[in-house]
Write a protein that holds these residues in place. Structure first.
Motif, PDB file in Angstrom:
ATOM      1  N   ALA A 181     -22.655  88.844 -22.531  1.00 13.43           N
ATOM      2  CA  ALA A 181     -22.809  89.631 -21.300  1.00 13.43           C
ATOM      3  C   ALA A 181     -23.118  88.725 -20.112  1.00 13.43           C
ATOM      4  CB  ALA A 181     -23.910  90.672 -21.483  1.00 13.43           C
ATOM      5  N   ALA A 182     -23.977  87.735 -20.315  1.00 10.35           N
ATOM      6  CA  ALA A 182     -24.309  86.811 -19.233  1.00 10.35           C
ATOM      7  C   ALA A 182     -23.093  85.990 -18.820  1.00 10.35           C
ATOM      8  CB  ALA A 182     -25.455  85.898 -19.667  1.00 10.35           C
ATOM      9  N   ALA A 183     -22.309  85.556 -19.804  1.00 11.32           N
ATOM     10  CA  ALA A 183     -21.109  84.772 -19.491  1.00 11.32           C
ATOM     11  C   ALA A 183     -20.093  85.623 -18.741  1.00 11.32           C
ATOM     12  CB  ALA A 183     -20.505  84.217 -20.780  1.00 11.32           C
ATOM     13  N   PHE A 184     -19.939  86.892 -19.134  1.00 14.45           N
ATOM     14  CA  PHE A 184     -19.011  87.767 -18.426  1.00 14.45           C
ATOM     15  C   PHE A 184     -19.475  87.986 -16.992  1.00 14.45           C
ATOM     16  CE2 PHE A 184     -17.747  92.150 -17.183  1.00 14.45           C
ATOM     17  CZ  PHE A 184     -16.393  91.898 -17.034  1.00 14.45           C
ATOM     18  N   ARG A 185     -20.756  88.185 -16.784  1.00 16.44           N
ATOM     19  CA  ARG A 185     -21.276  88.353 -15.423  1.00 16.44           C
ATOM     20  C   ARG A 185     -20.942  87.146 -14.564  1.00 16.44           C
ATOM     21  NH1 ARG A 185     -26.246  89.505 -17.832  1.00 16.44           N
ATOM     22  NH2 ARG A 185     -27.153  87.708 -16.776  1.00 16.44           N
ATOM     23  N   ALA A 186     -21.108  85.960 -15.137  1.00 12.27           N
ATOM     24  CA  ALA A 186     -20.836  84.737 -14.375  1.00 12.27           C
ATOM     25  C   ALA A 186     -19.363  84.661 -13.996  1.00 12.27           C
ATOM     26  CB  ALA A 186     -21.243  83.516 -15.194  1.00 12.27           C
ATOM     27  N   ASP A 187     -18.466  85.016 -14.922  1.00 12.06           N
ATOM     28  CA  ASP A 187     -17.038  85.011 -14.619  1.00 12.06           C
ATOM     29  C   ASP A 187     -16.691  86.057 -13.566  1.00 12.06           C
ATOM     30  OD1 ASP A 187     -16.681  83.041 -16.505  1.00 12.06           O
ATOM     31  OD2 ASP A 187     -15.039  84.060 -17.541  1.00 12.06           O
ATOM     32  N   ALA A 188     -17.283  87.235 -13.714  1.00 12.11           N
ATOM     33  CA  ALA A 188     -16.952  88.345 -12.824  1.00 12.11           C
ATOM     34  C   ALA A 188     -17.391  88.080 -11.394  1.00 12.11           C
ATOM     35  CB  ALA A 188     -17.594  89.625 -13.344  1.00 12.11           C
ATOM     36  N   ARG A 189     -18.423  87.283 -11.236  1.00 10.71           N
ATOM     37  CA  ARG A 189     -18.973  87.026  -9.902  1.00 10.71           C
ATOM     38  C   ARG A 189     -17.935  86.412  -8.963  1.00 10.71           C
ATOM     39  NH1 ARG A 189     -23.106  83.791 -11.438  1.00 10.71           N
ATOM     40  NH2 ARG A 189     -24.172  85.606 -12.303  1.00 10.71           N
ATOM     41  N   GLU A 190     -16.999  85.659  -9.510  1.00  6.66           N
ATOM     42  CA  GLU A 190     -16.010  84.958  -8.689  1.00  6.66           C
ATOM     43  C   GLU A 190     -14.664  85.687  -8.638  1.00  6.66           C
ATOM     44  OE1 GLU A 190     -17.092  82.386  -7.034  1.00  6.66           O
ATOM     45  OE2 GLU A 190     -19.021  82.574  -8.065  1.00  6.66           O
ATOM     46  N   SER A 191     -14.577  86.850  -9.260  1.00  7.17           N
ATOM     47  CA  SER A 191     -13.278  87.516  -9.391  1.00  7.17           C
ATOM     48  C   SER A 191     -13.016  88.478  -8.236  1.00  7.17           C
ATOM     49  CB  SER A 191     -13.219  88.288 -10.713  1.00  7.17           C
ATOM     50  OG  SER A 191     -12.006  89.002 -10.816  1.00  7.17           O
ATOM     51  N   ALA A 192     -11.741  88.558  -7.854  1.00  8.22           N
ATOM     52  CA  ALA A 192     -11.315  89.548  -6.858  1.00  8.22           C
ATOM     53  C   ALA A 192     -10.800  90.820  -7.525  1.00  8.22           C
ATOM     54  CB  ALA A 192     -10.216  88.949  -5.977  1.00  8.22           C
ATOM     55  N   GLU A 193     -10.790  90.864  -8.848  1.00  6.53           N
ATOM     56  CA  GLU A 193     -10.336  92.035  -9.604  1.00  6.53           C
ATOM     57  C   GLU A 193     -11.280  93.212  -9.340  1.00  6.53           C
ATOM     58  OE1 GLU A 193      -8.498  94.515 -11.374  1.00  6.53           O
ATOM     59  OE2 GLU A 193      -7.618  92.657 -12.143  1.00  6.53           O
ATOM     60  N   ARG A 194     -10.741  94.439  -9.305  1.00  2.00           N
ATOM     61  CA  ARG A 194     -11.619  95.599  -9.138  1.00  2.00           C
ATOM     62  C   ARG A 194     -11.753  96.426 -10.408  1.00  2.00           C
ATOM     63  NH1 ARG A 194      -9.263 100.652  -7.669  1.00  2.00           N
ATOM     64  NH2 ARG A 194      -6.988 100.634  -7.568  1.00  2.00           N
ATOM     65  N   HIS A 195     -10.939  96.119 -11.420  1.00  2.00           N
ATOM     66  CA  HIS A 195     -10.976  96.871 -12.674  1.00  2.00           C
ATOM     67  C   HIS A 195     -11.752  96.070 -13.719  1.00  2.00           C
ATOM     68  CE1 HIS A 195      -8.084  99.784 -11.175  1.00  2.00           C
ATOM     69  NE2 HIS A 195      -7.306  98.792 -10.791  1.00  2.00           N
ATOM     70  N   ASP A 196     -12.890  96.591 -14.133  1.00  2.00           N
ATOM     71  CA  ASP A 196     -13.681  95.874 -15.138  1.00  2.00           C
ATOM     72  C   ASP A 196     -12.957  95.794 -16.472  1.00  2.00           C
ATOM     73  OD1 ASP A 196     -14.020  98.665 -15.489  1.00  2.00           O
ATOM     74  OD2 ASP A 196     -15.885  98.348 -16.594  1.00  2.00           O
ATOM     75  N   ASP A 197     -12.142  96.833 -16.808  1.00  2.00           N
ATOM     76  CA  ASP A 197     -11.445  96.817 -18.097  1.00  2.00           C
ATOM     77  C   ASP A 197     -10.395  95.711 -18.157  1.00  2.00           C
ATOM     78  OD1 ASP A 197      -9.741  98.073 -16.286  1.00  2.00           O
ATOM     79  OD2 ASP A 197      -9.523  99.918 -17.448  1.00  2.00           O
ATOM     80  N   GLU A 198      -9.743  95.443 -17.042  1.00  2.00           N
ATOM     81  CA  GLU A 198      -8.767  94.345 -16.998  1.00  2.00           C
ATOM     82  C   GLU A 198      -9.474  92.990 -17.106  1.00  2.00           C
ATOM     83  OE1 GLU A 198      -5.629  94.506 -17.183  1.00  2.00           O
ATOM     84  OE2 GLU A 198      -4.985  96.468 -16.456  1.00  2.00           O
TER      85      GLU A 198
END
Length: 372
Positions: A139-156
């Motif tokens: 979960a922590a690793a996913f949060r770190a990746d998501a922080r830099e993403s422009a994606e709006r769909h969490d499932d993608e």
């Protein structure tokens, strides 16, 4: 494998202010830890924006974190079942809802027919995110990746994350989380009624998820979308379109070991004309033909997968596995309909499509040649 007493699952409900009361009721009923509210509710729709809040809410002492969305239903035993699954698979991403109309849903339906309780998600599709449990470190690793993403769909983005780590999530074949309603803050309302592929009671799901078999590789997967049959091919994710293309069943046959002659012979020998006529009267000849062929291919793949899995664990009652299979087949016809036509399927139509589907599945079992 750790004991369930070593597992501590913290939890969050993703929500938007317009659904706040609904989310509060859900959290209270399921004894979930708290709400993750969209931090910018007036901004452009973004499930990922709220997911980042939800995954950030993992308790410091938790071994795992569960995130559910506000438009779901689930049994009061949800946390207990999730904790036992996390104890069995402590390092896996676990998904407790799978859409009935998606490729992952088709993989789960195939796994149910084969007698499996878990199936590995396909890498070329979104990760259904209505009920997901991750190890705290993941979960922590996913949060770190998501922080830099422009994606709006969490499932993608979850699928992008899992692909990058070389291991997709495990999908619970018996679904204890169910989607409710048809509205979508994130823009999915055009997909119509969206339900779980194998809705299952907590009493049946608990032994299945604790002791049931895991189908790691189902092979090629038949699925339906908008009333037509398709096949997801093995290794499709490596194609030029990153696996997101759709192959109609006829064009995919050369890669399956079957021929159109096999399909036509099975149809000639086993298709029930009365049931076919009933389905056709309700939804058209073309849909009836596509549904039967889809279920024929599904039955063939399920029979092969069952052979590979071997006998079911003796402590899982036969009637539990039978109910899982029936649940999976009951949604096949509904999921295969175009979204705008799903509301036309009442209980009688659903029963007719299920009976029709079973005839094709049994015919598909016969397509498995000795020694295959």
């Amino acid at each position: 494998m750790p004991d369930v007493s070593d597992i501590l699952v913290s939890s969050s409900v993703m929500t938007h202010p317009v659904r706040l009361a609904q989310a509060q009721r859900l959290a209270a009923r399921l004894r979930l830890d708290g709400l993750a509210i969209d931090p910018d509710p007036e901004g452009p729709p973004s499930a990922l924006r709220t997911a980042q809040v939800a995954w950030s809410a993992a308790a410091p002492e938790a071994s795992h974190h569960l995130v559910v969305q506000d438009d779901v239903d689930a049994p009061v035993e949800l946390l207990e079942i999730v904790a036992r699954a996390a104890a069995r698979f402590p390092d896996e991403a676990l998904v407790f809802y799978t859409n009935w109309h998606a490729r992952n849903g088709a993989a789960a339906r195939l796994a149910a027919l084969a007698g499996a309780a878990w199936v590995r998600a396909v890498p070329d599709e979104f990760t259904p995110s209505l009920g997901v449990c991750l190890p705290a470190g993941t979960a922590a690793a996913f949060r770190a990746d998501a922080r830099e993403s422009a994606e709006r769909h969490d499932d993608e983005l979850l699928s992008v994350f899992f692909r990058g780590r070389g291991r997709m999530s495990l999908l619970a074949v018996p679904n204890i989380v169910e989607h409710i309603g048809t509205s979508s803050i994130n823009g999915h309302a055009a997909q119509g009624i969206r339900r779980a592929v194998c809705p299952t009671s907590a009493a049946d799901a608990a032994p299945l998820l604790s002791r049931g078999r895991v189908l790691e590789e189902p092979g090629w997967i038949p699925y339906m979308r908008y009333g037509e049959g398709y096949v997801r091919l093995v290794g499709q994710e490596h194609g030029p379109d990153a696996g997101r293309g759709h192959h109609r069943w006829r064009e995919a046959l050369p890669s399956t070991g079957l021929t159109e002659g096999d399909v036509l012979a099975a149809r000639e020998a086993h298709l029930p004309p009365e049931l076919a006529a009933e389905v056709a009267r309700a939804f058209g000849d073309a849909f009836a033909e596509e549904l039967w062929t889809h279920c024929l291919l599904l039955g063939r793949q399920a029979a092969l997968a069952s052979r590979r899995l071997g006998p079911a664990p003796g402590e899982i009652p036969v009637d539990v596995l039978d109910r899982l299979r029936c649940s999976a087949v009951a949604t096949a016809g509904l999921a295969g309909l175009p979204p705008e036509r799903r509301p036309e399927a009442g209980p009688d139509e659903v029963r007719t499509m299920a009976a029709f589907a079973w005839t094709a599945i049994h015919a598909g079992n016969l397509l498995v040649r000795p020694g295959a």
